[in-house]
Design a protein around this motif. Structure first.
Motif, PDB file in Angstrom:
ATOM      1  N   MET A 237       0.817  -1.195   0.000  1.00 57.39           N
ATOM      2  CA  MET A 237       0.000   0.000   0.000  1.00 57.39           C
ATOM      3  C   MET A 237       0.862   1.261   0.000  1.00 57.39           C
ATOM      4  SD  MET A 237      -3.008   1.035  -0.070  1.00 57.39           S
ATOM      5  CE  MET A 237      -4.066   2.349   0.323  1.00 57.39           C
ATOM      6  N   ARG A 238       1.927   1.245   0.779  1.00 64.30           N
ATOM      7  CA  ARG A 238       2.797   2.417   0.840  1.00 64.30           C
ATOM      8  C   ARG A 238       3.505   2.670  -0.489  1.00 64.30           C
ATOM      9  NH1 ARG A 238       5.717   2.370   6.726  1.00 64.30           N
ATOM     10  NH2 ARG A 238       3.807   2.609   7.935  1.00 64.30           N
ATOM     11  N   LEU A 239       3.829   1.617  -1.176  1.00 62.91           N
ATOM     12  CA  LEU A 239       4.476   1.765  -2.475  1.00 62.91           C
ATOM     13  C   LEU A 239       3.544   2.455  -3.458  1.00 62.91           C
ATOM     14  CD1 LEU A 239       6.874   1.194  -4.337  1.00 62.91           C
ATOM     15  CD2 LEU A 239       5.802  -0.992  -4.862  1.00 62.91           C
ATOM     16  N   TYR A 240       2.270   2.094  -3.454  1.00 63.11           N
ATOM     17  CA  TYR A 240       1.304   2.730  -4.344  1.00 63.11           C
ATOM     18  C   TYR A 240       1.115   4.203  -3.998  1.00 63.11           C
ATOM     19  CZ  TYR A 240       0.141  -1.915  -5.980  1.00 63.11           C
ATOM     20  OH  TYR A 240       0.197  -3.164  -6.514  1.00 63.11           O
ATOM     21  N   MET A 241       1.101   4.525  -2.723  1.00 62.11           N
ATOM     22  CA  MET A 241       0.972   5.925  -2.308  1.00 62.11           C
ATOM     23  C   MET A 241       2.192   6.719  -2.752  1.00 62.11           C
ATOM     24  SD  MET A 241      -1.923   6.324  -0.804  1.00 62.11           S
ATOM     25  CE  MET A 241      -1.735   7.776   0.169  1.00 62.11           C
ATOM     26  N   PHE A 242       3.358   6.138  -2.615  1.00 58.66           N
ATOM     27  CA  PHE A 242       4.586   6.808  -3.038  1.00 58.66           C
ATOM     28  C   PHE A 242       4.568   7.078  -4.539  1.00 58.66           C
ATOM     29  CE2 PHE A 242       8.943   6.521  -4.668  1.00 58.66           C
ATOM     30  CZ  PHE A 242       9.497   7.611  -4.001  1.00 58.66           C
ATOM     31  N   ILE A 243       4.187   6.087  -5.315  1.00 58.36           N
ATOM     32  CA  ILE A 243       4.111   6.252  -6.771  1.00 58.36           C
ATOM     33  C   ILE A 243       3.090   7.324  -7.139  1.00 58.36           C
ATOM     34  CG2 ILE A 243       3.462   5.095  -8.923  1.00 58.36           C
ATOM     35  CD1 ILE A 243       4.687   2.539  -7.713  1.00 58.36           C
ATOM     36  N   PHE A 244       1.961   7.341  -6.440  1.00 59.16           N
ATOM     37  CA  PHE A 244       0.936   8.340  -6.697  1.00 59.16           C
ATOM     38  C   PHE A 244       1.451   9.756  -6.409  1.00 59.16           C
ATOM     39  CE2 PHE A 244      -2.671  10.874  -5.117  1.00 59.16           C
ATOM     40  CZ  PHE A 244      -3.417  10.918  -6.279  1.00 59.16           C
ATOM     41  N   PHE A 245       2.152   9.946  -5.304  1.00 63.82           N
ATOM     42  CA  PHE A 245       2.671  11.271  -4.966  1.00 63.82           C
ATOM     43  C   PHE A 245       3.777  11.713  -5.919  1.00 63.82           C
ATOM     44  CE2 PHE A 245       0.863  10.413  -0.670  1.00 63.82           C
ATOM     45  CZ  PHE A 245      -0.074  11.429  -0.715  1.00 63.82           C
ATOM     46  N   VAL A 246       4.584  10.782  -6.369  1.00 61.98           N
ATOM     47  CA  VAL A 246       5.604  11.114  -7.363  1.00 61.98           C
ATOM     48  C   VAL A 246       4.935  11.540  -8.662  1.00 61.98           C
ATOM     49  CG1 VAL A 246       7.436  10.147  -8.802  1.00 61.98           C
ATOM     50  CG2 VAL A 246       7.400   9.681  -6.350  1.00 61.98           C
ATOM     51  N   PHE A 247       3.879  10.865  -9.034  1.00 63.91           N
ATOM     52  CA  PHE A 247       3.122  11.235 -10.229  1.00 63.91           C
ATOM     53  C   PHE A 247       2.527  12.629 -10.084  1.00 63.91           C
ATOM     54  CE2 PHE A 247      -0.988  11.305 -12.457  1.00 63.91           C
ATOM     55  CZ  PHE A 247      -0.530  11.153 -13.754  1.00 63.91           C
ATOM     56  N   LEU A 248       1.959  12.944  -8.945  1.00 60.18           N
ATOM     57  CA  LEU A 248       1.396  14.270  -8.710  1.00 60.18           C
ATOM     58  C   LEU A 248       2.466  15.354  -8.751  1.00 60.18           C
ATOM     59  CD1 LEU A 248      -1.290  13.801  -5.916  1.00 60.18           C
ATOM     60  CD2 LEU A 248      -1.622  14.287  -8.320  1.00 60.18           C
ATOM     61  N   LEU A 249       3.617  15.086  -8.197  1.00 58.31           N
ATOM     62  CA  LEU A 249       4.700  16.072  -8.220  1.00 58.31           C
ATOM     63  C   LEU A 249       5.161  16.346  -9.638  1.00 58.31           C
ATOM     64  CD1 LEU A 249       6.855  15.081  -5.147  1.00 58.31           C
ATOM     65  CD2 LEU A 249       5.471  17.128  -5.424  1.00 58.31           C
ATOM     66  N   ASN A 250       5.208  15.319 -10.458  1.00 63.08           N
ATOM     67  CA  ASN A 250       5.593  15.520 -11.853  1.00 63.08           C
ATOM     68  C   ASN A 250       4.568  16.362 -12.596  1.00 63.08           C
ATOM     69  OD1 ASN A 250       7.996  14.160 -11.708  1.00 63.08           O
ATOM     70  ND2 ASN A 250       7.103  12.206 -12.272  1.00 63.08           N
ATOM     71  N   ILE A 251       3.310  16.196 -12.312  1.00 63.74           N
ATOM     72  CA  ILE A 251       2.271  16.997 -12.942  1.00 63.74           C
ATOM     73  C   ILE A 251       2.357  18.436 -12.457  1.00 63.74           C
ATOM     74  CG2 ILE A 251      -0.212  17.396 -13.055  1.00 63.74           C
ATOM     75  CD1 ILE A 251      -0.596  14.403 -13.070  1.00 63.74           C
ATOM     76  N   MET A 252       2.570  18.629 -11.177  1.00 62.88           N
ATOM     77  CA  MET A 252       2.591  19.971 -10.611  1.00 62.88           C
ATOM     78  C   MET A 252       3.789  20.770 -11.103  1.00 62.88           C
ATOM     79  SD  MET A 252       1.269  19.042  -6.753  1.00 62.88           S
ATOM     80  CE  MET A 252       2.258  20.293  -6.052  1.00 62.88           C
ATOM     81  N   HIS A 253       4.896  20.128 -11.364  1.00 61.99           N
ATOM     82  CA  HIS A 253       6.092  20.834 -11.786  1.00 61.99           C
ATOM     83  C   HIS A 253       6.282  20.846 -13.298  1.00 61.99           C
ATOM     84  CE1 HIS A 253       7.537  21.704  -7.830  1.00 61.99           C
ATOM     85  NE2 HIS A 253       7.229  20.483  -7.460  1.00 61.99           N
ATOM     86  N   SER A 254       5.342  20.320 -14.007  1.00 59.24           N
ATOM     87  CA  SER A 254       5.406  20.338 -15.451  1.00 59.24           C
ATOM     88  C   SER A 254       5.040  21.722 -15.957  1.00 59.24           C
ATOM     89  CB  SER A 254       4.446  19.311 -16.027  1.00 59.24           C
ATOM     90  OG  SER A 254       4.428  19.408 -17.409  1.00 59.24           O
ATOM     91  N   LYS A 255       5.784  22.230 -16.937  1.00 60.96           N
ATOM     92  CA  LYS A 255       5.539  23.575 -17.440  1.00 60.96           C
ATOM     93  C   LYS A 255       4.826  23.562 -18.786  1.00 60.96           C
ATOM     94  CE  LYS A 255       9.338  25.580 -14.949  1.00 60.96           C
ATOM     95  NZ  LYS A 255      10.408  26.527 -14.942  1.00 60.96           N
TER      96      LYS A 255
END
Length: 75
Positions: A1-19
């Motif tokens: 479960m923690r691995l999925y949460m980590f992957i999800f947050f990494v995905f969100l960070l990539n979207i947020m920092h995309s220009k």
């Protein structure tokens, strides 16, 4: 479960920092696209040129040599 949460947050960070979502304009001098910058935040509507070079050479044709001229091969 923690691995999925980590992957999800990494995905969100990539979207947020995309220009890719920033607005773009085309410079009338060099005909290249340029994107919004933080220093243009208050006056983005008035920004016309991508750089100081284009702004100062707006009235002098042929100053920017980066854009190759197209010759007509059917002469």
């Amino acid at each position: 479960m923690r691995l999925y949460m980590f992957i999800f947050f990494v995905f969100l960070l990539n979207i947020m920092h995309s220009k890719t979502f920033l607005p773009q304009k085309i410079c009338p001098v060099c005909n290249r696209p340029f994107t919004w910058r933080k220093k243009w935040e208050r006056h983005w509507e008035e920004v016309r040129y991508c750089s100081k070079k284009c702004r100062t050479s707006k009235n002098r044709p042929g100053v920017i040599a980066d854009v190759p001229s197209v010759s007509n091969p059917e002469k």
